[in-house]
Write a protein that holds these residues in place. Structure first.
Motif, PDB file in Angstrom:
ATOM      1  N   PRO A   1       0.873   2.237  -9.475  1.00  0.00           N
ATOM      2  CA  PRO A   1       0.882   1.693 -10.883  1.00  0.00           C
ATOM      3  C   PRO A   1       0.485   0.328 -10.971  1.00  0.00           C
ATOM      4  CG  PRO A   1       3.351   1.876  -9.982  1.00  0.00           C
ATOM      5  CD  PRO A   1       2.024   1.912  -8.736  1.00  0.00           C
ATOM      6  N   GLU A   2      -0.764   0.026 -11.424  1.00  0.00           N
ATOM      7  CA  GLU A   2      -1.305  -1.070 -11.794  1.00  0.00           C
ATOM      8  C   GLU A   2      -1.728  -1.114 -13.271  1.00  0.00           C
ATOM      9  OE1 GLU A   2      -2.203  -3.939  -9.875  1.00  0.00           O
ATOM     10  OE2 GLU A   2      -1.830  -3.106  -8.034  1.00  0.00           O
ATOM     11  N   GLY A   3      -1.398  -0.044 -13.932  1.00  0.00           N
ATOM     12  CA  GLY A   3      -1.399  -0.128 -15.505  1.00  0.00           C
ATOM     13  C   GLY A   3      -2.595   0.649 -16.093  1.00  0.00           C
TER      14      GLY A   3
ATOM     15  N   PRO B   1      -5.461  -2.473  -3.485  1.00  0.00           N
ATOM     16  CA  PRO B   1      -4.604  -1.939  -1.967  1.00  0.00           C
ATOM     17  C   PRO B   1      -3.253  -2.339  -2.130  1.00  0.00           C
ATOM     18  CG  PRO B   1      -6.621  -3.366  -1.834  1.00  0.00           C
ATOM     19  CD  PRO B   1      -6.401  -3.516  -3.295  1.00  0.00           C
ATOM     20  N   GLN B   2      -2.718  -2.629  -3.260  1.00  0.00           N
ATOM     21  CA  GLN B   2      -1.422  -3.498  -3.271  1.00  0.00           C
ATOM     22  C   GLN B   2      -0.049  -2.898  -2.316  1.00  0.00           C
ATOM     23  OE1 GLN B   2      -0.561  -5.757  -5.473  1.00  0.00           O
ATOM     24  NE2 GLN B   2       1.360  -6.028  -4.617  1.00  0.00           N
ATOM     25  N   GLN B   3      -0.033  -1.498  -2.386  1.00  0.00           N
ATOM     26  CA  GLN B   3       0.911  -1.077  -1.414  1.00  0.00           C
ATOM     27  C   GLN B   3       0.553  -1.189   0.091  1.00  0.00           C
ATOM     28  OE1 GLN B   3       2.587   2.824  -2.510  1.00  0.00           O
ATOM     29  NE2 GLN B   3       2.691   2.130  -4.613  1.00  0.00           N
ATOM     30  N   PHE B   4      -0.581  -1.003   0.485  1.00  0.00           N
ATOM     31  CA  PHE B   4      -0.951  -1.218   1.796  1.00  0.00           C
ATOM     32  C   PHE B   4      -0.812  -2.683   2.099  1.00  0.00           C
ATOM     33  CE2 PHE B   4      -2.879   2.738   0.798  1.00  0.00           C
ATOM     34  CZ  PHE B   4      -2.357   3.673   1.745  1.00  0.00           C
ATOM     35  N   LYS B   5      -1.370  -3.598   1.402  1.00  0.00           N
ATOM     36  CA  LYS B   5      -1.311  -4.879   1.866  1.00  0.00           C
ATOM     37  C   LYS B   5       0.167  -5.301   2.008  1.00  0.00           C
ATOM     38  CE  LYS B   5      -2.169  -7.405  -2.605  1.00  0.00           C
ATOM     39  NZ  LYS B   5      -3.041  -8.473  -3.302  1.00  0.00           N
ATOM     40  N   GLN B   6       1.038  -5.085   1.174  1.00  0.00           N
ATOM     41  CA  GLN B   6       2.604  -5.270   1.197  1.00  0.00           C
ATOM     42  C   GLN B   6       2.979  -4.543   2.810  1.00  0.00           C
ATOM     43  OE1 GLN B   6       3.640  -4.970  -3.267  1.00  0.00           O
ATOM     44  NE2 GLN B   6       5.345  -5.701  -1.998  1.00  0.00           N
TER      45      GLN B   6
ATOM     46  N   PHE C   1     -10.525   0.825  -8.094  1.00  0.00           N
ATOM     47  CA  PHE C   1     -10.894   1.794  -9.163  1.00  0.00           C
ATOM     48  C   PHE C   1      -9.848   2.108 -10.325  1.00  0.00           C
ATOM     49  CE2 PHE C   1     -12.155   2.749  -4.730  1.00  0.00           C
ATOM     50  CZ  PHE C   1     -13.621   2.890  -4.723  1.00  0.00           C
ATOM     51  N   ARG C   2     -10.318   1.844 -11.545  1.00  0.00           N
ATOM     52  CA  ARG C   2      -9.315   1.862 -12.511  1.00  0.00           C
ATOM     53  C   ARG C   2     -10.213   2.943 -13.546  1.00  0.00           C
ATOM     54  NH1 ARG C   2      -6.469  -3.936 -12.366  1.00  0.00           N
ATOM     55  NH2 ARG C   2      -6.144  -3.718 -10.021  1.00  0.00           N
ATOM     56  N   ASP C   3      -9.558   3.886 -14.094  1.00  0.00           N
ATOM     57  CA  ASP C   3     -10.262   4.550 -15.395  1.00  0.00           C
ATOM     58  C   ASP C   3      -9.540   4.233 -16.544  1.00  0.00           C
ATOM     59  OD1 ASP C   3     -11.009   6.531 -16.852  1.00  0.00           O
ATOM     60  OD2 ASP C   3      -9.962   8.084 -16.057  1.00  0.00           O
TER      61      ASP C   3
ATOM     62  N   THR D   1     -14.843  -5.284  -7.536  1.00  0.00           N
ATOM     63  CA  THR D   1     -14.538  -5.690  -6.140  1.00  0.00           C
ATOM     64  C   THR D   1     -13.470  -6.995  -6.453  1.00  0.00           C
ATOM     65  OG1 THR D   1     -16.571  -5.193  -5.491  1.00  0.00           O
ATOM     66  CG2 THR D   1     -15.528  -6.808  -3.994  1.00  0.00           C
ATOM     67  N   GLN D   2     -12.548  -6.774  -5.418  1.00  0.00           N
ATOM     68  CA  GLN D   2     -11.546  -8.324  -5.573  1.00  0.00           C
ATOM     69  C   GLN D   2     -11.521  -8.729  -4.076  1.00  0.00           C
ATOM     70  OE1 GLN D   2      -7.936  -6.614  -6.781  1.00  0.00           O
ATOM     71  NE2 GLN D   2      -8.125  -6.903  -8.866  1.00  0.00           N
ATOM     72  N   LEU D   3     -11.120  -9.899  -4.266  1.00  0.00           N
ATOM     73  CA  LEU D   3     -10.671 -10.641  -2.825  1.00  0.00           C
ATOM     74  C   LEU D   3      -9.265 -10.627  -2.571  1.00  0.00           C
ATOM     75  CD1 LEU D   3     -10.497 -12.366  -0.367  1.00  0.00           C
ATOM     76  CD2 LEU D   3     -10.369 -14.260  -1.977  1.00  0.00           C
TER      77      LEU D   3
ATOM     78  N   ALA E   1      -7.833 -14.134 -11.719  1.00  0.00           N
ATOM     79  CA  ALA E   1      -6.703 -13.731 -10.516  1.00  0.00           C
ATOM     80  C   ALA E   1      -5.398 -13.374 -11.016  1.00  0.00           C
ATOM     81  CB  ALA E   1      -7.030 -14.548  -9.545  1.00  0.00           C
ATOM     82  N   SER E   2      -4.814 -12.401 -10.239  1.00  0.00           N
ATOM     83  CA  SER E   2      -3.452 -12.297 -10.652  1.00  0.00           C
ATOM     84  C   SER E   2      -2.786 -11.885  -9.552  1.00  0.00           C
ATOM     85  CB  SER E   2      -3.679 -11.065 -11.616  1.00  0.00           C
ATOM     86  OG  SER E   2      -2.539 -10.668 -12.080  1.00  0.00           O
ATOM     87  N   GLY E   3      -1.574 -12.379  -9.296  1.00  0.00           N
ATOM     88  CA  GLY E   3      -0.672 -11.957  -8.179  1.00  0.00           C
ATOM     89  C   GLY E   3       0.731 -12.414  -8.355  1.00  0.00           C
TER      90      GLY E   3
ATOM     91  N   ILE F   1       4.761 -13.233  -6.086  1.00  0.00           N
ATOM     92  CA  ILE F   1       5.552 -13.285  -4.780  1.00  0.00           C
ATOM     93  C   ILE F   1       6.191 -11.967  -5.214  1.00  0.00           C
ATOM     94  CG2 ILE F   1       7.506 -14.170  -3.585  1.00  0.00           C
ATOM     95  CD1 ILE F   1       5.030 -15.744  -2.937  1.00  0.00           C
ATOM     96  N   ARG F   2       6.265 -11.013  -3.982  1.00  0.00           N
ATOM     97  CA  ARG F   2       6.921  -9.757  -4.081  1.00  0.00           C
ATOM     98  C   ARG F   2       8.431  -9.596  -3.869  1.00  0.00           C
ATOM     99  NH1 ARG F   2       1.691  -9.005  -5.729  1.00  0.00           N
ATOM    100  NH2 ARG F   2       0.281  -9.371  -4.129  1.00  0.00           N
ATOM    101  N   ILE F   3       9.053  -8.684  -4.397  1.00  0.00           N
ATOM    102  CA  ILE F   3      10.178  -8.093  -4.150  1.00  0.00           C
ATOM    103  C   ILE F   3      10.159  -7.515  -2.586  1.00  0.00           C
ATOM    104  CG2 ILE F   3      12.091  -6.420  -4.559  1.00  0.00           C
ATOM    105  CD1 ILE F   3      10.963  -6.552  -7.429  1.00  0.00           C
TER     106      ILE F   3
HETATM  107  N1  ASP Z   1      -2.797  -5.854  -7.119  1.00  0.00           N
HETATM  108  C1  ASP Z   1      -3.042  -6.882  -8.222  1.00  0.00           C
HETATM  109  C2  ASP Z   1      -4.250  -6.641  -8.970  1.00  0.00           C
HETATM  110  O1  ASP Z   1      -4.989  -5.934  -8.441  1.00  0.00           O
HETATM  111  C3  ASP Z   1      -3.091  -8.110  -7.327  1.00  0.00           C
HETATM  112  C4  ASP Z   1      -1.971  -8.852  -6.663  1.00  0.00           C
HETATM  113  O2  ASP Z   1      -0.878  -8.644  -7.396  1.00  0.00           O
HETATM  114  O3  ASP Z   1      -2.221  -9.207  -5.511  1.00  0.00           O
HETATM  115  O4  ASP Z   1      -4.322  -7.331 -10.032  1.00  0.00           O
END
Ligand code: ASP
Length: 615
Positions: free
Chosen positions: A197-199, A221-226, A243-245, A257-259, A508-510, A512-514
């Protein structure tokens, strides 16, 4: 008969040999020739950028990816080369051999790096011909975007477009070098996965082996990077396709593309430090844009208060002024009602706006209304210091004097007021502030004013669906002192979420995770997920969190947008090799397209056309 056939075969073979065994292979690139090469015999390969016939002398500007050089084919000096050269048209693919010479005095071209020299051609080989071009590559004339994208490979031949591709390559290379230097490991994550869920809406891929099952292309790749953090990678990055529709806008593409990066055992400060360092490194090495260093920081609440947005353009001032204190006892109904019903009255100064005509003020009001405001009040400061305004009669002299002082207004200025709910005031004044900044050219186009926005809300109230939704993503860690507010005051909760904005856009958006399963479950419940849904959709994450997950956090700056900051383009399509048009269509390949009935059958899919699909 047989003889005829064998003659034809010989001719075909000859042609084939000619195509594959071409003679004149490049010894040097066109764009690299300089005065120091004068006298050398060289071979160039490339495209005829433009061709001019000057009474016998044929001039061909030959182009390869390094640039252009002028070449000359003289009928007297090289008659057989000249007779082949008669067939050269714009974009013919050529191999030319000749001697580099000084251009005759007065014919040098100081606008191109090879402008002092030209090639005196002795041999011409035509490597391929071209049909009539759908548009000229050598001209910067405006070509309809659909045509550009249909023939994107021609569009990309334009030196300015190649320069963008090259710049993008340099940026990504530099980012990689920076990340490696900081100890990050590059890991690829799956493209065929399940929804995160990225909205936005997911793009789905049907699963052939079991009807009704789908992969989703990753919105990030949110879940995979976590999970890589749980795996002990500690410092991960990837140049990741997402990819977002969602609705197409100038700055959106269905794939981008994101870093993407994530780190373990870190605090917010560590992530901000890495990204700020990387951004400064890339911008300073690869552009002449200016930066404000260190990047200014605002809390979300402060940014909303001062600029009405969480992505302010801080290249100019004109901050919003809260007029509530001044107007506490106001008799002006519009202001009074707004304040009494828990709303706000705020203002923005329009330097020089006093010169606007009635019609221009109406246009400005229309802009505020488009942003949701019911109207816009204004005061104009005359040259003699008096004020002109339809609302002046409702305000006391003391109120007017205080409003002028608070907004720092001087002769010739217009003060625009919006009275409404805090959200509408913010939206309308943000819009007006940007409009004024643009009209008065207050923003330095050479400045990339990055700024951090921190402490975002955890939840936002979704009016439309009457429920709480996540302000950023559902994995962001709330401030520990706010965790207890989850039932009593969720709107007041703030999280370790951060955005990096630049010149009015989010870059950029990010967060600290739970990293504890119970808290993650509590947040998901508040977002309306049932325990069954949580287990079904996020069970793998919660389980990972219960198997020794370290504290972690990350961020994802957009690569496409970064390149536009450097090139000055408004539209990210300009810096993507093969972008989609609005609506996600690709006029070059014809994607998306229908597929064979057999393919659908294999996938257990049937297309149902609804009546509204046919309009
Ligand atoms: N997954 C988030 C995004 O694509 C970035 C992040 O929180 O690392 O905006």
């Amino acid at each position: 008969m047989n003889q005829e056939r064998s003659k034809r075969r010989d001719a075909r073979e000859l042609q084939l040999r000619k195509d594959t065994d071409w003679m004149l292979k490049r010894t040097v690139y066109c764009g690299n020739l300089r005065a120091s090469d004068i006298g050398k015999t060289v071979t160039l390969n490339g495209w005829a950028h433009s061709v001019r016939d000057h009474g016998g002398l044929i001039f061909v500007d030959l182009r390869d990816r390094t640039g252009l050089v002028q070449t000359v084919i003289d009928p007297d000096a090289a008659p057989s080369a000249h007779s082949v050269a008669q067939h050269i048209k714009n974009e013919t693919v050529l191999a030319l051999t000749g001697r580099v010479r000084q251009r005759p005095e007065g014919t040098e071209n100081p606008r191109i790096p090879t402008g002092e020299v030209e090639l005196e051609v002795s041999d011409v080989e035509i490597l391929n011909t071209t049909k009539v071009l759908p548009f000229q590559v050598d001209q910067d004339t405006a070509v309809n975007e659909e045509l550009r994208l249909k023939y994107r490979y021609l569009d990309l031949r334009r030196p300015a477009m190649f320069h963008k591709l090259k710049l993008r390559h340099e940026v990504v290379k530099r980012i990689r070098a920076y990340m490696y230097e900081q100890g990050f490991i590059e890991v690829e994550t799956p493209i065929m996965t399940r929804s995160t869920p990225e909205g936005a809406r997911d793009y789905l891929v049907p699963y052939r082996l079991q009807p009704g099952l789908f992969y989703a292309l990753p919105q990030a790749p949110q879940q995979f990077k976590q999970l890589l953090m749980v795996a002990g990678v500690e410092k991960y990055f990837q140049i990741a396709k997402c990819f977002r529709d969602e609705a197409q806008r100038a700055d959106r593409q269905p794939e981008f593309t994101q870093l993407d990066l994530e780190m373990s055992f870190v605090e917010q400060e560590d992530i901000l430090g890495i990204v700020e360092g990387m951004t400064i490194d890339v911008v300073e090495a690869l552009s002449d844009k200016k930066l404000i260093k260190p990047f200014p920081r605002f809390t979300y609440d402060e940014a909303m208060r001062r600029f009405g947005t969480d992505k302010p353009d801080v290249r100019f001032g004109l901050e919003l002024v809260d007029c509530a204190q001044i107007l506490l006892g106001t008799e002006f109904g519009v202001f009074k009602n707004a304040l009494e019903s828990g709303g706000q009255v705020k203002a923005v100064r329009y330097p020089g706006g006093g010169a606007l005509s009635r019609k221009e003020i109406d246009d400005l009001t229309a802009i505020a209304k488009e942003a949701g405001a019911k109207g816009m009040a204004y005061l104009i400061v005359e040259e003699n210091g008096s004020v002109r305004s339809p609302i002046a009669k409702f305000l006391s002299e003391a109120e007017i004097a205080s409003l002028l002082a608070a907004t720092d207004a001087s002769a010739g200025d217009l003060i625009a007021f919006i009275a409404d709910t805090p959200l509408t005031v913010a939206k309308a004044l943000d819009r007006l502030r940007r409009e004024i900044g643009e009209r008065q050219q207050l923003a330095d186009p050479n400045l990339l004013a990055f700024c951090w926005i921190v402490d975002f809300p955890v939840f936002e109230w979704d009016e439309e669906n009457n429920r709480w939704t996540f302000a950023h993503n559902p994995f962001a860690m709330p401030h520990p002192e706010h965790v207890d507010l989850i039932e009593s005051d969720p709107a007041a909760m703030r999280s370790f979420c951060y955005d990096l904005a630049c010149n009015g856009s989010e870059w950029a958006s990010g967060s600290i995770r739970i990293h504890k399963p119970d808290l993650q479950r509590a947040i998901l419940r508040k977002l309306g997920y049932s325990d069954e849904q949580i287990d079904e959709q996020f069970g793998h994450m919660l389980e990972a969190f219960s198997l020794g997950a370290p504290p972690h956090g990350g961020i994802a700056p957009g690569i496409d947008r970064l390149i536009t900051y450097l090139t000055g383009d408004d539209n990210i399509r300009e810096v993507i090799a093969f972008p989609k048009m609005g609506g996600g269509l690709d006029p070059m390949t014809g994607a998306p397209s229908t597929v064979d009935a057999r393919q659908l059958e294999e996938l257990h899919l049937e297309v149902i056309y609804l009546p509204e699909d046919s309009d």
